[in-house]
Enzyme design. Structure first.
Site, PDB file in Angstrom:
ATOM      1  N   TRP A 167      54.902  -2.478  -6.989  1.00 42.68           N
ATOM      2  CA  TRP A 167      55.609  -1.361  -6.348  1.00 42.68           C
ATOM      3  C   TRP A 167      55.565  -1.439  -4.827  1.00 42.68           C
ATOM      4  CZ3 TRP A 167      51.965   0.675  -3.262  1.00 42.68           C
ATOM      5  CH2 TRP A 167      50.629   0.503  -3.653  1.00 42.68           C
ATOM      6  N   ASN A 168      54.653  -2.224  -4.255  1.00 40.64           N
ATOM      7  CA  ASN A 168      54.441  -2.068  -2.799  1.00 40.64           C
ATOM      8  C   ASN A 168      55.557  -2.678  -1.948  1.00 40.64           C
ATOM      9  OD1 ASN A 168      53.611  -4.655  -3.414  1.00 40.64           O
ATOM     10  ND2 ASN A 168      51.793  -4.599  -2.117  1.00 40.64           N
ATOM     11  N   GLU A 269      51.180 -14.619  -7.610  1.00 42.00           N
ATOM     12  CA  GLU A 269      50.933 -14.097  -6.256  1.00 42.00           C
ATOM     13  C   GLU A 269      50.024 -12.890  -6.431  1.00 42.00           C
ATOM     14  OE1 GLU A 269      51.919 -15.461  -3.504  1.00 42.00           O
ATOM     15  OE2 GLU A 269      53.420 -16.874  -4.214  1.00 42.00           O
ATOM     16  N   LEU A 270      48.737 -13.093  -6.237  1.00 47.49           N
ATOM     17  CA  LEU A 270      47.771 -12.067  -6.656  1.00 47.49           C
ATOM     18  C   LEU A 270      47.133 -11.368  -5.459  1.00 47.49           C
ATOM     19  CD1 LEU A 270      46.252 -14.167  -9.579  1.00 47.49           C
ATOM     20  CD2 LEU A 270      48.208 -12.603  -9.612  1.00 47.49           C
ATOM     21  N   CYS A 303      49.451  -6.968   0.235  1.00 44.02           N
ATOM     22  CA  CYS A 303      48.484  -7.974  -0.205  1.00 44.02           C
ATOM     23  C   CYS A 303      47.933  -8.776   0.964  1.00 44.02           C
ATOM     24  CB  CYS A 303      49.129  -8.892  -1.228  1.00 44.02           C
ATOM     25  SG  CYS A 303      50.648  -9.606  -0.608  1.00 44.02           S
ATOM     26  N   GLU A 398      39.753  -5.044  -2.320  1.00 49.32           N
ATOM     27  CA  GLU A 398      40.896  -4.582  -1.528  1.00 49.32           C
ATOM     28  C   GLU A 398      40.858  -3.067  -1.412  1.00 49.32           C
ATOM     29  OE1 GLU A 398      44.078  -6.372  -4.074  1.00 49.32           O
ATOM     30  OE2 GLU A 398      45.120  -6.595  -2.174  1.00 49.32           O
ATOM     31  N   GLU A 475      56.113 -19.041  -2.568  1.00 51.79           N
ATOM     32  CA  GLU A 475      57.420 -18.383  -2.565  1.00 51.79           C
ATOM     33  C   GLU A 475      58.051 -18.540  -1.186  1.00 51.79           C
ATOM     34  OE1 GLU A 475      56.740 -14.374  -4.103  1.00 51.79           O
ATOM     35  OE2 GLU A 475      57.144 -15.140  -6.107  1.00 51.79           O
TER      36      GLU A 475
HETATM   37  P1  NAP Z   1      49.370  -4.483 -10.924  1.00 56.35           P
HETATM   38  O1  NAP Z   1      48.716  -3.296 -11.477  1.00 56.35           O
HETATM   39  O2  NAP Z   1      48.825  -5.816 -11.208  1.00 56.35           O
HETATM   40  O3  NAP Z   1      50.907  -4.390 -11.397  1.00 56.35           O
HETATM   41  C1  NAP Z   1      51.873  -5.324 -11.010  1.00 56.35           C
HETATM   42  C2  NAP Z   1      52.939  -5.413 -12.086  1.00 56.35           C
HETATM   43  O4  NAP Z   1      52.357  -5.824 -13.309  1.00 56.35           O
HETATM   44  C3  NAP Z   1      53.636  -4.100 -12.378  1.00 56.35           C
HETATM   45  O5  NAP Z   1      54.988  -4.362 -12.697  1.00 56.35           O
HETATM   46  C4  NAP Z   1      52.895  -3.610 -13.619  1.00 56.35           C
HETATM   47  O6  NAP Z   1      53.669  -2.741 -14.418  1.00 56.35           O
HETATM   48  C5  NAP Z   1      52.687  -4.916 -14.342  1.00 56.35           C
HETATM   49  N1  NAP Z   1      51.604  -4.904 -15.309  1.00 56.35           N
HETATM   50  C6  NAP Z   1      50.394  -4.305 -15.220  1.00 56.35           C
HETATM   51  N2  NAP Z   1      49.663  -4.581 -16.330  1.00 56.35           N
HETATM   52  C7  NAP Z   1      50.434  -5.372 -17.120  1.00 56.35           C
HETATM   53  C8  NAP Z   1      50.236  -6.003 -18.380  1.00 56.35           C
HETATM   54  N3  NAP Z   1      49.083  -5.893 -19.063  1.00 56.35           N
HETATM   55  N4  NAP Z   1      51.250  -6.737 -18.888  1.00 56.35           N
HETATM   56  C9  NAP Z   1      52.405  -6.871 -18.217  1.00 56.35           C
HETATM   57  N5  NAP Z   1      52.652  -6.306 -17.019  1.00 56.35           N
HETATM   58  C10 NAP Z   1      51.664  -5.563 -16.472  1.00 56.35           C
HETATM   59  O7  NAP Z   1      49.446  -4.428  -9.328  1.00 56.35           O
HETATM   60  P2  NAP Z   1      49.923  -3.242  -8.397  1.00 56.35           P
HETATM   61  O8  NAP Z   1      48.862  -2.229  -8.332  1.00 56.35           O
HETATM   62  O9  NAP Z   1      51.284  -2.808  -8.777  1.00 56.35           O
HETATM   63  O10 NAP Z   1      50.065  -4.016  -7.009  1.00 56.35           O
HETATM   64  C11 NAP Z   1      49.005  -4.170  -6.132  1.00 56.35           C
HETATM   65  C12 NAP Z   1      48.385  -5.549  -6.254  1.00 56.35           C
HETATM   66  O11 NAP Z   1      49.383  -6.541  -6.054  1.00 56.35           O
HETATM   67  C13 NAP Z   1      47.362  -5.798  -5.171  1.00 56.35           C
HETATM   68  O12 NAP Z   1      46.263  -6.465  -5.705  1.00 56.35           O
HETATM   69  C14 NAP Z   1      48.094  -6.697  -4.181  1.00 56.35           C
HETATM   70  O13 NAP Z   1      47.254  -7.495  -3.401  1.00 56.35           O
HETATM   71  C15 NAP Z   1      48.951  -7.493  -5.100  1.00 56.35           C
HETATM   72  N6  NAP Z   1      50.101  -8.058  -4.395  1.00 56.35           N
HETATM   73  C16 NAP Z   1      50.123  -9.398  -4.189  1.00 56.35           C
HETATM   74  C17 NAP Z   1      51.183  -9.968  -3.495  1.00 56.35           C
HETATM   75  C18 NAP Z   1      51.228 -11.443  -3.241  1.00 56.35           C
HETATM   76  O14 NAP Z   1      52.277 -11.941  -2.858  1.00 56.35           O
HETATM   77  N7  NAP Z   1      50.147 -12.173  -3.433  1.00 56.35           N
HETATM   78  C19 NAP Z   1      52.230  -9.168  -3.024  1.00 56.35           C
HETATM   79  C20 NAP Z   1      52.173  -7.795  -3.264  1.00 56.35           C
HETATM   80  C21 NAP Z   1      51.097  -7.255  -3.970  1.00 56.35           C
HETATM   81  P3  NAP Z   1      53.436  -1.134 -14.342  1.00 56.35           P
HETATM   82  O15 NAP Z   1      53.676  -0.759 -12.948  1.00 56.35           O
HETATM   83  O16 NAP Z   1      54.433  -0.609 -15.286  1.00 56.35           O
HETATM   84  O17 NAP Z   1      52.014  -0.924 -14.771  1.00 56.35           O
END
Ligand code: NAP
Length: 494
Positions: A167-168, A269-270, A303, A398, A475
């Site tokens: 979402w971010n 991308e975590l 991130c 984080e 990416e």
């Molecule tokens: P998240 O909880 O991992 O969710 C990301 C995506 O995964 C959402 O679409 C979520 O869907 C989905 N998801 C969650 N659990 C799942 C499962 N068991 N099976 C399939 N899909 C699942 O992360 P977030 O809180 O949205 O984002 C923040 C994290 O992203 C931070 O750790 C940040 O550092 C990281 N991030 C990394 C990058 C990069 O480029 N490295 C860029 C941006 C963000 P729902 O929303 O429907 O749960």
């Protein structure tokens, strides 16, 4: 502000109401979920309902894969040049509707409107870049060890891809995946985050208008509960050959395990936990400006946001004072209000985590130099803490909020060891005017990306990605399309 007023804001800023979609986009059509389920999209500022969106199930995910699978042959058979022309039309439409898209990003994500416009420009740059790269997917001719053979290497689209996005950055995290996939000749199914489906659906509507053929790009929206079953289908269906995920390391591990069952290629991308290192010889003004823009972008919910500030003793007091003073001048407020620098956190759990990190730090002896508490609803003051130590929670996970926690250090060796002491390795930052130190420390830090005297590191030309448990794959850049291609070697006897 009531639910009606955020909706009014959306109508004011999003002039093309055709972009406000609420159904799944599958096979070039807007469709309800097969069981007609829906979920609410909330205003992160106060939790009021903004829209109701189709809630996909596992069956919808399979239907979307059917559509992608059906569209793949014709799309991949086009020349790269022809695909690039369609993508360029998509890019032009995105630029024409930049204000509309920014309004959707602000409404559902809470990002200040000016910053959301920046995200649109950033996200669009990947569409433009890969529209150009589409015609540069070349092969190779290698010299054979045998005189009676010739060796050719061609690169072909990997096939049906799946993307799961956070979402971010609800716009850019999608274009960074869909654009290279389409350029390579792949078809894709995207599952955006529960909190931000509207931006993804608007992008699909613009792809439709641009003439992206039916089934080439599909969007399945789902709430957090159903994301699990949708994600399971996307990561286990044998027709999907590539999964690209951006999100937390924890979820990345789950998806990697699921992908193992059908041996899919994965790009992950975590999470990040970026160090921001300021040496005594740094340009103080540049370091302070870099800290502020790097940390407060999207209220710290990025991130690559610096999460651990290490400042050398000789410059420490001045850095803390300058960052604290500048932080207190930043305006916290709703996305569409004038002059707002910091919007709300995405939800109350995010706010609680930020508060927990601040409380833990002060309990263990850190001192508050600015902020330190919620303002209203899900808003948190820009906060500066001095005297932070590696034992504190904010140095071990984080924070994902507007908090600058600063630790003091003395030697180069000491700071390199502390910075590398993390399971993450996404981005890092380094401020110094000593060119030898820049190389020494730059080469010793274990991160996929380093900002040296700059915190604005991400753009379409540079390879974005991490090492260690921040993931795999890159990416953007000339390397980004490789994720969506596979190599084939032809051995020709003559
Ligand atoms: P998240 O909880 O991992 O969710 C990301 C995506 O995964 C959402 O679409 C979520 O869907 C989905 N998801 C969650 N659990 C799942 C499962 N068991 N099976 C399939 N899909 C699942 O992360 P977030 O809180 O949205 O984002 C923040 C994290 O992203 C931070 O750790 C940040 O550092 C990281 N991030 C990394 C990058 C990069 O480029 N490295 C860029 C941006 C963000 P729902 O929303 O429907 O749960």
């Amino acid at each position: 502000m009531s639910a009606i007023s955020i909706a009014e804001h959306l109508r004011t800023y999003c002039k093309d109401v055709g972009l406000i979609q609420s159904d799944l986009f599958v096979a070039g059509e807007w469709r309800r979920a097969l069981d007609a389920a829906r979920f609410d999209v909330l205003d992160p500022a106060d939790g009021t309902v903004l829209a109701s969106v189709a809630n996909a199930s596992a069956d919808d995910a399979r239907t979307a894969i059917d559509a992608a699978h059906g569209a793949l042959g014709a799309w991949s058979a086009l020349t790269g040049h022809a695909r690039g022309i369609v993508m360029r039309r998509w890019y032009d439409l995105i630029r024409q509707h930049a204000g509309d898209l920014a309004a959707l990003i602000s409404a559902e994500g809470g990002k200040p409107y000016a910053e959301a416009q920046g995200e649109v420009a950033y996200g669009a740059s990947f569409v433009e870049w890969f529209a150009e790269e589409a015609r540069r997917v070349d092969g190779d001719v290698l010299q054979s060890p045998r005189g009676d053979q010739r060796i050719l290497v061609i690169r072909q689209p990997i096939g049906v891809c799946a993307a799961i996005t956070p979402w971010n950055f609800p716009f850019a995290m999608i274009t960074r995946k869909v654009a290279p996939a389409l350029a390579a000749g792949c078809a894709i199914v995207v599952k955006p985050a529960e909190q931000t489906p509207l931006t993804a659906l608007a992008l699909a509507e613009l792809a439709r208008r641009a003439g992206v053929p039916a089934g080439v790009c599909n969007i399945v929206t789902a709430d957090a509960q159903r994301s699990i079953e949708v994600g399971r289908v996307l990561t286990t269906d044998p027709r999907v050959h590539h999964v690209s995920f951006t999100g937390s390391t924890e979820v990345g591990r789950i998806l990697l395990r699921q992908c193992a069952s059908t041996v899919k290629k994965c790009a992950m991308e975590l999470g990040g936990h970026a160090p921001f290192i300021v040496f005594d010889d740094a340009d103080l003004d540049a370091a302070v400006a870099g800290a502020l823009t790097g940390k407060y972008r999207n209220a710290g919910q990025a991130c690559i946001s610096p999460n651990r500030f290490f400042v050398q003793s000789g410059i420490y007091e001045r850095f803390v004072a300058a960052v604290a003073e500048a932080s207190t001048r930043l305006r916290v407020g709703r996305a569409f209000d004038d002059g707002v620098a910091i919007g709300p956190l995405i939800d109350s759990q995010a706010l609680a985590k930020v508060q927990r990190h601040v409380d833990d730090a002060t309990r263990q002896g850190a001192t508050l130099a600015a902020g330190g508490k919620p303002v209203m609803g899900n808003f948190f003051e820009p906060t500066v803490l001095a005297g932070v130590t590696p034992a504190m929670q904010m140095f071990n996970e984080e924070t994902f909020g507007p908090v600058i926690g600063i630790a003091r250090f003395d030697t180069e060796e000491e700071v390199i060891a502390m910075a590398n002491h993390a399971e993450y390795g996404l981005a890092g930052y380094l401020y110094t005017r000593d060119i030898s130190r820049m190389w020494r420390v730059g080469e010793a830090l274990e991160f996929g990306m380093l900002g040296i005297n700059s915190s604005a590191i991400s753009n379409e030309v540079a390879p974005f990605g991490g090492v260690k448990q921040s993931g795999m794959g890159r990416e953007g850049s000339k390397y980004g399309i490789d994720e969506y291609l596979q190599m084939k070697y032809l051995c020709v006897g003559i």
